[in-house]
Enzyme design. Structure first.
Site, PDB file in Angstrom:
ATOM      1  CD  GLN A  74      -2.938   1.049   0.124  1.00 46.89           C
ATOM      2  OE1 GLN A  74      -3.506  -0.015  -0.100  1.00 46.89           O
ATOM      3  NE2 GLN A  74      -3.168   2.149  -0.588  1.00 46.89           N
ATOM      4  CG  HIS A 151      -1.405  -2.088  -4.170  1.00 55.58           C
ATOM      5  ND1 HIS A 151      -2.017  -1.812  -2.954  1.00 55.58           N
ATOM      6  CD2 HIS A 151      -2.072  -1.358  -5.105  1.00 55.58           C
ATOM      7  CE1 HIS A 151      -3.000  -0.944  -3.147  1.00 55.58           C
ATOM      8  NE2 HIS A 151      -3.055  -0.649  -4.444  1.00 55.58           N
ATOM      9  CB  CYS A 152      -2.851  -6.640  -1.032  1.00 51.55           C
ATOM     10  SG  CYS A 152      -1.439  -7.713  -0.705  1.00 51.55           S
ATOM     11  CB  ALA A 153      -2.325  -4.512   3.475  1.00 48.85           C
TER      12      ALA A 153
END
Length: 211
Positions: A74, A151-153
């Protein structure tokens, strides 16, 4: 290195793997690092976890894991300067929510956005997003100069799962081959439920090739 969450994720993974290993002995058929390109008939989620924890485990806020394809977190998605420097044209957010990620966040950068509302839970059905995400990645990389951030976290589970599915669907890699390709550049740890869904995709694709 990845943000602090990476250390927590690694510790969680090791604890989970140690507990599961003590309950269920892993069947071994040679060294997974030397596994042939054809899908191994005895491959299971425990063997995949062993493979995931070998080799590269470090990562940056974003790593290029395939030409033009960046897998990240993130922080990178929020860094407009870095996105511009890398020449990112598309963003796929695997942790989209009301509070995290909107197309408006990239106004003025000319970036196309796709948000996937996924939970990093073994019970979450990520497979319903495999084809949509793979198509978006493919379109991004097919255009001249196209580069995409997935993406993610933290960039090790949800987003990694979608990248693996893309490599399997569009580049006909086996799951083991896809994992090795990504791990050449970035440490990843998809949760156990996601691994089962990727195994199901792998079996379906292999059966299609053999038909």
């Amino acid at each position: 290195m990845c943000p602090g969450n990476w250390l927590w994720a690694s510790m969680t993974f090791m604890a989970r793997f140690s507990r599961s290993s003590s309950r269920s002995p892993v069947r071994t058929r040679g060294n997974l690092e030397e596994m042939p390109t054809v899908q191994h008939p005895f491959l299971n989620v425990f063997e995949l976890e062993r493979l995931l924890y070998t080799g590269k485990t470090a990562c940056n806020h974003a790593d290029e894991v395939w030409p033009g394809l960046y897998l990240g977190d993130q922080d990178m998605a929020n860094n407009r300067r870095e996105l511009r420097r890398l020449g990112i044209t598309h963003v796929l957010n695997a942790s989209h929510s009301r509070w995290r990620g909107t197309p408006e966040a990239y106004e003025g950068l000319g970036i196309r956005y796709l948000g996937v509302e996924a939970h990093d839970s073994p019970a979450f059905d990520m497979s319903i997003h495999f084809q949509t995400a793979a198509d978006f990645i493919h379109r991004a990389l097919s255009q001249p100069g196209g580069k995409i951030l997935v993406h993610c976290a933290v960039g090790v589970s949800r987003s990694a799962t979608l990248v693996l599915a893309y490599l399997m669907l569009y580049h006909h890699l086996t799951l083991v081959e896809a994992i090795k390709k990504v791990k050449d550049h970035r440490g990843i740890i998809p949760n156990r439920g996601f691994l089962r869904q990727l195994l199901a995709l792998d079996r379906r694709l292999r059966q299609g090739l053999e038909a």
